[in-house]
Design a protein around this motif. Structure first.
Motif, PDB file in Angstrom:
ATOM      1  N   GLY A 132     -19.255 -32.963  -5.077  1.00  0.00           N
ATOM      2  CA  GLY A 132     -19.130 -32.303  -3.873  1.00  0.00           C
ATOM      3  C   GLY A 132     -18.099 -31.515  -2.889  1.00  0.00           C
ATOM      4  O   GLY A 132     -17.690 -31.509  -2.316  1.00  0.00           O
ATOM      5  N   LYS A 133     -17.013 -31.373  -4.433  1.00  0.00           N
ATOM      6  CA  LYS A 133     -15.570 -31.323  -3.781  1.00  0.00           C
ATOM      7  C   LYS A 133     -15.526 -29.414  -3.431  1.00  0.00           C
ATOM      8  O   LYS A 133     -15.047 -29.276  -2.507  1.00  0.00           O
ATOM      9  N   SER A 134     -16.151 -29.273  -5.099  1.00  0.00           N
ATOM     10  CA  SER A 134     -16.084 -26.876  -4.382  1.00  0.00           C
ATOM     11  C   SER A 134     -17.174 -27.606  -3.452  1.00  0.00           C
ATOM     12  O   SER A 134     -16.646 -26.692  -2.656  1.00  0.00           O
ATOM     13  N   THR A 135     -18.286 -27.659  -3.101  1.00  0.00           N
ATOM     14  CA  THR A 135     -19.040 -27.609  -1.822  1.00  0.00           C
ATOM     15  C   THR A 135     -18.419 -27.680  -0.829  1.00  0.00           C
ATOM     16  O   THR A 135     -18.414 -26.574   0.329  1.00  0.00           O
TER      17      THR A 135
ATOM     18  N   SER B 285     -17.279 -35.005 -10.862  1.00  0.00           N
ATOM     19  CA  SER B 285     -17.292 -33.849 -11.324  1.00  0.00           C
ATOM     20  C   SER B 285     -19.056 -34.065 -10.363  1.00  0.00           C
ATOM     21  O   SER B 285     -20.002 -35.317 -10.853  1.00  0.00           O
ATOM     22  N   GLY B 286     -19.134 -33.498  -9.762  1.00  0.00           N
ATOM     23  CA  GLY B 286     -20.860 -33.336  -9.219  1.00  0.00           C
ATOM     24  C   GLY B 286     -20.862 -33.941  -7.655  1.00  0.00           C
ATOM     25  O   GLY B 286     -21.958 -33.768  -6.807  1.00  0.00           O
TER      26      GLY B 286
HETATM   27  N1  LIG Z   1     -26.072 -23.414  -5.218  1.00  0.00           N
HETATM   28  C1  LIG Z   1     -26.126 -24.697  -5.301  1.00  0.00           C
HETATM   29  N2  LIG Z   1     -27.652 -25.312  -5.742  1.00  0.00           N
HETATM   30  C2  LIG Z   1     -27.516 -26.542  -5.734  1.00  0.00           C
HETATM   31  N3  LIG Z   1     -27.388 -27.327  -5.798  1.00  0.00           N
HETATM   32  C3  LIG Z   1     -25.985 -26.911  -6.183  1.00  0.00           C
HETATM   33  C4  LIG Z   1     -25.115 -25.918  -6.192  1.00  0.00           C
HETATM   34  N4  LIG Z   1     -23.881 -25.645  -5.946  1.00  0.00           N
HETATM   35  C5  LIG Z   1     -23.799 -27.671  -6.600  1.00  0.00           C
HETATM   36  N5  LIG Z   1     -24.777 -28.021  -6.425  1.00  0.00           N
HETATM   37  C6  LIG Z   1     -25.501 -28.936  -6.950  1.00  0.00           C
HETATM   38  O1  LIG Z   1     -24.412 -29.306  -5.750  1.00  0.00           O
HETATM   39  C7  LIG Z   1     -23.323 -31.420  -6.513  1.00  0.00           C
HETATM   40  C8  LIG Z   1     -22.040 -31.359  -5.984  1.00  0.00           C
HETATM   41  O2  LIG Z   1     -21.552 -29.953  -6.924  1.00  0.00           O
HETATM   42  P1  LIG Z   1     -19.857 -28.875  -6.630  1.00  0.00           P
HETATM   43  O3  LIG Z   1     -19.312 -28.532  -7.580  1.00  0.00           O
HETATM   44  O4  LIG Z   1     -19.507 -29.097  -5.131  1.00  0.00           O
HETATM   45  O5  LIG Z   1     -19.081 -31.004  -7.342  1.00  0.00           O
HETATM   46  P2  LIG Z   1     -17.986 -30.940  -8.197  1.00  0.00           P
HETATM   47  O6  LIG Z   1     -17.273 -32.179  -6.718  1.00  0.00           O
HETATM   48  O7  LIG Z   1     -16.565 -29.164  -7.496  1.00  0.00           O
HETATM   49  O8  LIG Z   1     -18.199 -31.307  -9.023  1.00  0.00           O
HETATM   50  P3  LIG Z   1     -16.833 -30.244 -10.773  1.00  0.00           P
HETATM   51  O9  LIG Z   1     -15.541 -31.581 -10.161  1.00  0.00           O
HETATM   52  O10 LIG Z   1     -17.561 -30.395 -11.770  1.00  0.00           O
HETATM   53  O11 LIG Z   1     -16.476 -29.555 -10.278  1.00  0.00           O
HETATM   54  C9  LIG Z   1     -23.863 -31.355  -7.391  1.00  0.00           C
HETATM   55  O12 LIG Z   1     -24.469 -31.752  -7.361  1.00  0.00           O
HETATM   56  C10 LIG Z   1     -24.223 -29.607  -8.385  1.00  0.00           C
HETATM   57  O13 LIG Z   1     -24.802 -29.912  -9.283  1.00  0.00           O
END
Ligand SMILES: Nc1ncnc2c1ncn2[C@@H]1O[C@H](COP(=O)(O)OP(=O)(O)OP(=O)(O)O)[C@@H](O)[C@H]1O
Ligand SMILES: [Mg+2]
Length: 226
Positions: free
Chosen positions: A46-49, A43-44
């Motif tokens: 960067g997958k969704s990003t 989690s966190g």
């Molecule tokens: N709009 C935003 N502004 C600032 N930081 C952000 C924003 N969106 C996400 N982040 C940060 O960027 C990082 C990656 O977030 P992301 O949502 O891509 O994680 P993830 O791998 O999809 O997590 P999960 O498995 O919980 O969905 C995290 O540290 C998050 O806090």
């Protein structure tokens, strides 16, 4: 080359609020026609990003994104919206169906928006997708009258309506029980193997990931295994 559906070259992404943080670091990947690929990582990480960038929804990054060998970097937002609607199907953890509309209408919407075929043809294609997913009998129900597993299959039908070359999912089975996750996995598997659509699916489900063709593992905004 003709087999490459999506390519990311040296993608970097920063969030600036409240301080500058690098969330994606030199991401390079290639997804080919008919490939079924999972993306995993804590989690966190960067997958969704990454998925938002690869699906052209987020354009605030450095590096290059190519879809079917065409660069997305100099496209306008209306151009990107059309490419998204035509070439990319998206399935989220929560389905985002419109509750007041019928299942059939929900599935038709991206097809009507694309405006490539007349409404009657779009309706026919929507019924075909619903039948293929084994839920044709639900067509005239309202979206809020369905079970969670049924809703997710409708969301998949909606993602397929324009015959996208790639389907992206952000935890599409995250909200489903084992039986319904299995149904969704099998649908994805067949889309890749029979329709030759590419699938890029973010998942926390290790079992799901292990059964795909390939897993892209992420850690702290980097890919460490392709
Ligand atoms: N709009 C935003 N502004 C600032 N930081 C952000 C924003 N969106 C996400 N982040 C940060 O960027 C990082 C990656 O977030 P992301 O949502 O891509 O994680 P993830 O791998 O999809 O997590 P999960 O498995 O919980 O969905 C995290 O540290 C998050 O806090
Ligand atoms: Mg996420």
């Amino acid at each position: 080359m003709g087999d490459i559906i999506l390519e990311a070259r040296h993608i970097n992404k920063y969030f600036h609020d409240p301080v500058d943080v690098k969330v994606l670091s030199d991401i390079n990947l290639i997804i080919k026609k008919g490939e079924f690929v999972a993306v995993t990582g804590k989690s966190g990480c960067g997958k969704s990003t990454l998925l938002y960038i690869l699906s052209t929804m987020d354009t605030d990054y450095s590096g290059e994104l190519l879809i079917e060998d065409v660069t997305m970097n100099n496209k306008t937002e209306p151009e990107l919206a059309r490419i998204r609607n035509e070439k990319i199907g998206f399935v989220f953890q929560f389905h985002y169906l419109l509750n007041e509309f019928t299942v059939l209408h929900n599935v038709m919407l991206p097809g009507l928006k694309l405006n490539k075929y007349p409404a009657a043809e779009v309706e026919h294609m929507a019924m075909e997708k619903l039948n293929m997913l084994g839920i044709g009998q639900l067509a005239i129900k309202k979206a809020n009258q369905l079970s969670g597993g049924e809703k997710q299959r409708v969301a998949i039908a909606r993602a397929l309506i324009n015959n996208p070359c790639i389907i992206m999912g952000d935890e599409p089975t995250g909200n489903l029980d084992k039986k319904n996750s299995e149904i969704v996995f099998n649908i994805f598997y067949e889309l890749a193997s029979q329709q030759k659509q590419a699938l890029l699916i973010v998942t926390h489900d290790e079992e799901f990931a292990a059964r795909t063709q390939r897993t892209i593992k992420m850690e702290d905004g980097k890919i460490y295994l392709i």
